[in-house]
Write an enzyme that holds these catalytic residues in place. Structure first.
Site, PDB file in Angstrom:
ATOM      1  N   CYS A  66      -3.188  -1.249 -10.476  1.00 34.38           N
ATOM      2  CA  CYS A  66      -3.443   0.158 -10.159  1.00 34.38           C
ATOM      3  C   CYS A  66      -4.596   0.726 -11.003  1.00 34.38           C
ATOM      4  O   CYS A  66      -4.533   0.686 -12.225  1.00 34.38           O
ATOM      5  CB  CYS A  66      -2.166   0.963 -10.385  1.00 34.38           C
ATOM      6  SG  CYS A  66      -2.370   2.682  -9.927  1.00 34.38           S
ATOM      7  N   GLY A 119      -8.975  -9.095  -1.201  1.00 40.76           N
ATOM      8  CA  GLY A 119     -10.172  -8.270  -1.237  1.00 40.76           C
ATOM      9  C   GLY A 119     -11.095  -8.565  -0.087  1.00 40.76           C
ATOM     10  O   GLY A 119     -11.597  -9.682   0.070  1.00 40.76           O
ATOM     11  N   MET A 137       0.860  -1.191   0.000  1.00 39.10           N
ATOM     12  CA  MET A 137       0.000   0.000   0.000  1.00 39.10           C
ATOM     13  C   MET A 137       0.888   1.230   0.000  1.00 39.10           C
ATOM     14  O   MET A 137       1.636   1.469   0.967  1.00 39.10           O
ATOM     15  CB  MET A 137      -0.948   0.000   1.204  1.00 39.10           C
ATOM     16  CG  MET A 137      -2.074  -1.014   1.083  1.00 39.10           C
ATOM     17  SD  MET A 137      -3.255  -0.919   2.436  1.00 39.10           S
ATOM     18  CE  MET A 137      -2.396  -1.760   3.744  1.00 39.10           C
ATOM     19  N   LYS A 168       0.477  -9.303  -9.182  1.00 37.40           N
ATOM     20  CA  LYS A 168      -0.769  -8.954  -8.486  1.00 37.40           C
ATOM     21  C   LYS A 168      -1.615  -8.175  -9.477  1.00 37.40           C
ATOM     22  O   LYS A 168      -1.135  -7.216 -10.102  1.00 37.40           O
ATOM     23  CB  LYS A 168      -0.441  -8.107  -7.260  1.00 37.40           C
ATOM     24  CG  LYS A 168      -1.654  -7.639  -6.465  1.00 37.40           C
ATOM     25  CD  LYS A 168      -1.201  -7.133  -5.109  1.00 37.40           C
ATOM     26  CE  LYS A 168      -2.334  -6.534  -4.295  1.00 37.40           C
ATOM     27  NZ  LYS A 168      -2.728  -5.204  -4.778  1.00 37.40           N
TER      28      LYS A 168
HETATM   29  C1  LIG Z   1      -3.763   3.388   0.359  1.00 33.57           C
HETATM   30  C2  LIG Z   1      -3.648   2.228  -0.576  1.00 33.57           C
HETATM   31  C3  LIG Z   1      -2.526   2.118  -1.377  1.00 33.57           C
HETATM   32  C4  LIG Z   1      -2.391   1.031  -2.245  1.00 33.57           C
HETATM   33  N1  LIG Z   1      -1.241   0.898  -2.988  1.00 33.57           N
HETATM   34  C5  LIG Z   1      -1.051  -0.224  -3.735  1.00 33.57           C
HETATM   35  C6  LIG Z   1       0.172  -0.442  -4.443  1.00 33.57           C
HETATM   36  O1  LIG Z   1       1.083   0.384  -4.421  1.00 33.57           O
HETATM   37  N2  LIG Z   1       0.298  -1.601  -5.143  1.00 33.57           N
HETATM   38  C7  LIG Z   1      -0.715  -2.527  -5.223  1.00 33.57           C
HETATM   39  O2  LIG Z   1      -0.565  -3.566  -5.869  1.00 33.57           O
HETATM   40  N3  LIG Z   1      -1.886  -2.326  -4.573  1.00 33.57           N
HETATM   41  C8  LIG Z   1      -2.046  -1.220  -3.836  1.00 33.57           C
HETATM   42  N4  LIG Z   1      -3.222  -1.057  -3.145  1.00 33.57           N
HETATM   43  C9  LIG Z   1      -4.257  -2.100  -3.216  1.00 33.57           C
HETATM   44  C10 LIG Z   1      -4.076  -3.130  -2.101  1.00 33.57           C
HETATM   45  O3  LIG Z   1      -2.826  -3.758  -2.213  1.00 33.57           O
HETATM   46  C11 LIG Z   1      -5.197  -4.187  -2.161  1.00 33.57           C
HETATM   47  O4  LIG Z   1      -5.109  -4.860  -3.387  1.00 33.57           O
HETATM   48  C12 LIG Z   1      -6.580  -3.583  -2.037  1.00 33.57           C
HETATM   49  O5  LIG Z   1      -6.632  -2.642  -0.976  1.00 33.57           O
HETATM   50  C13 LIG Z   1      -7.651  -4.670  -1.820  1.00 33.57           C
HETATM   51  O6  LIG Z   1      -7.379  -5.409  -0.672  1.00 33.57           O
HETATM   52  P1  LIG Z   1      -8.164  -5.135   0.717  1.00 33.57           P
HETATM   53  O7  LIG Z   1      -9.638  -5.319   0.451  1.00 33.57           O
HETATM   54  O8  LIG Z   1      -7.600  -6.132   1.665  1.00 33.57           O
HETATM   55  O9  LIG Z   1      -7.863  -3.718   1.084  1.00 33.57           O
HETATM   56  C14 LIG Z   1      -3.405   0.048  -2.325  1.00 33.57           C
HETATM   57  C15 LIG Z   1      -4.540   0.186  -1.527  1.00 33.57           C
HETATM   58  C16 LIG Z   1      -4.671   1.243  -0.656  1.00 33.57           C
HETATM   59  C17 LIG Z   1      -5.900   1.331   0.206  1.00 33.57           C
END
Ligand SMILES: Cc1cc2nc3c(=O)[nH]c(=O)nc-3n(C[C@H](O)[C@H](O)[C@H](O)COP(=O)(O)O)c2cc1C
Length: 383
Positions: free
Chosen positions: A111, A215, A27, A153
């Site tokens: 992204c 997710g 993140m 990813k």
């Molecule tokens: C603040 C923030 C920054 C993120 N930055 C990235 C990133 O740099 N690379 C990436 O693959 N996913 C990024 N994501 C997505 C997360 O890795 C993840 O795939 C997404 O939040 C879904 O998972 P969750 O439901 O557990 O949050 C980001 C998500 C958030 C909320």
């Protein structure tokens, strides 16, 4: 497939055993060395660094090199790259190997930020299947001599009419990746709605390499449910740990004890201790109180979500400029307050509305075009 059946199986990335089979999602702006350490102190797993852009890395931009910071005790250093050019991506992976910068590389194809997809990067890229295949296979080939496992990813696709995840997963497997992670939303969904765990199950059935599901894991019990529902080999956890690094203790308990495990629910006093520790680690990582405290402020609301804390104290905590000030304010909290039950299982962090995906002109009509999209490597990040 039941969760208990999976509990004895260990996820492997290359030679590295991931136990419990849990990955902290990369993140941007969050998963720096301080946050990863805070989470690692709670439980086992793989803890991925903030995303690094390939071009900035190979050009050795100082700010980018500084972001690649790992603690000495970080046994399995995991780094995510974002790239759109097969040659630059391969050069970046080679540099990681030659300079010994990390032990694992993940490629970001998730992204959804308009600035990125508008130029054909991130979640827009797998649609260009040949270009996607070249990026992944050249990256795998560059990682191989160093014994670095390479993973990807991705999201489900651009939108429901342009799904790519099964095809992209098969192509990545063919290219030799160590695992594939799916954030089960389309780019159009951004962070809205629910992640489609059925899609994760479909991908798991289609691939032989390990599949990681991502997710909407908010509690350890959600991780067990995902494993049960999809048969995945591991889970990737993002927003659920914002202001809740103890989620990794909860996940470890869930994976070791199974469905009857006792959830980890800190009191407000225990949360305050973790908040203080987080700030200390950030100050240490960023070099001084000014930068550490500034970076810390965004975490305050996540930590206090659901706790009965007045708005004035919340506001003052979110404006701290020194560790002493933080500790004074944390001292005003009632340590005996139990964890708020209604904050359990709730979304946190980004939950923005869906939005049409900006794409380069003619993008959807040219799946086999292998040309590298211009200007798609920006500092913008997200997944
Ligand atoms: C603040 C923030 C920054 C993120 N930055 C990235 C990133 O740099 N690379 C990436 O693959 N996913 C990024 N994501 C997505 C997360 O890795 C993840 O795939 C997404 O939040 C879904 O998972 P969750 O439901 O557990 O949050 C980001 C998500 C958030 C909320």
């Amino acid at each position: 497939m039941t969760a208990s059946l999976k509990l004895g199986n260990h996820l492997k990335l290359g030679n590295h055993v991931v136990n419990p089979p849990v990955v902290l999602a990369p993140m941007a702006g969050i998963t720096n060395v301080a946050f990863r350490r805070l989470c690692r102190e709670q439980g086992g797993g793989v803890y991925v660094c903030e995303m690094i852009t390939t071009r900035a890395l190979v050009e050795r931009i100082p700010k980018t090199l500084k972001m690649i910071a790992f603690a000495e005790d970080e046994g399995f250093r995991s780094l995510q790259l974002y790239g759109v050019d097969p040659d630059v991506t391969a050069a970046a992976v080679r540099m990681i190997g030659e300079d010994g910068l990390a032990d694992h590389v993940d490629l970001n194809f998730g992204c959804p930020v308009p600035k990125v997809t508008r130029r054909g990067g991130g979640s827009a890229l797998p649609w260009r299947r040949r270009l996607f295949g070249r990026i992944v296979s050249q990256a795998v080939a560059a990682a191989k001599p160093f014994g670095i496992p390479l993973t990807i990813k991705m999201r489900k696709g651009i939108d429901d009419d342009h799904l790519t995840y099964v095809e992209a997963g098969l192509a990545a497997q063919e290219a030799g990746v160590a695992a594939v992670a799916l954030h089960a939303r389309t780019a159009e969904q951004r962070y809205s709605g629910k992640a489609d765990w059925d899609a994760i199950a479909t991908l798991k059935q289609a691939l032989d390499v390990p599949v990681l599901g991502n997710g909407d894991i908010w509690e350890g019990s959600d991780a067990l449910r995902m494993v049960e529902h999809t048969g995945v080999d591991g889970v990737v956890v993002g927003r659920g740990c914002l202001g809740r690094p103890w989620l990794f203790a909860d996940l470890e308990a869930a994976f070791t004890q199974g469905a009857g495990y006792r959830p980890v629910l800190p009191t407000l006093g225990e949360v305050a201790k973790i908040m203080s520790r987080h700030a200390e680690l950030l100050v240490d990582a960023l070099g001084d109180e000014k930068h550490g405290c500034a970076d810390y402020r965004k975490h305050v609301a996540w930590y206090l979500k659901g706790f009965p804390v007045g708005s004035d104290l919340r506001r003052r905590l979110a404006m701290i400029s020194s560790l002493a000030e933080l500790d004074d304010l944390l001292g005003l909290l009632d340590p005996s307050v139990p964890f708020p039950a209604d904050a359990l299982g709730q979304p946190r962090g980004r939950v923005n509305a869906p939005g049409k995906v900006s794409l380069p002109y003619g993008w959807l009509d040219s799946r086999d075009d292998e040309s590298v999209p211009e200007g798609a490597e920006t500092d913008e990040s997200g997944g």
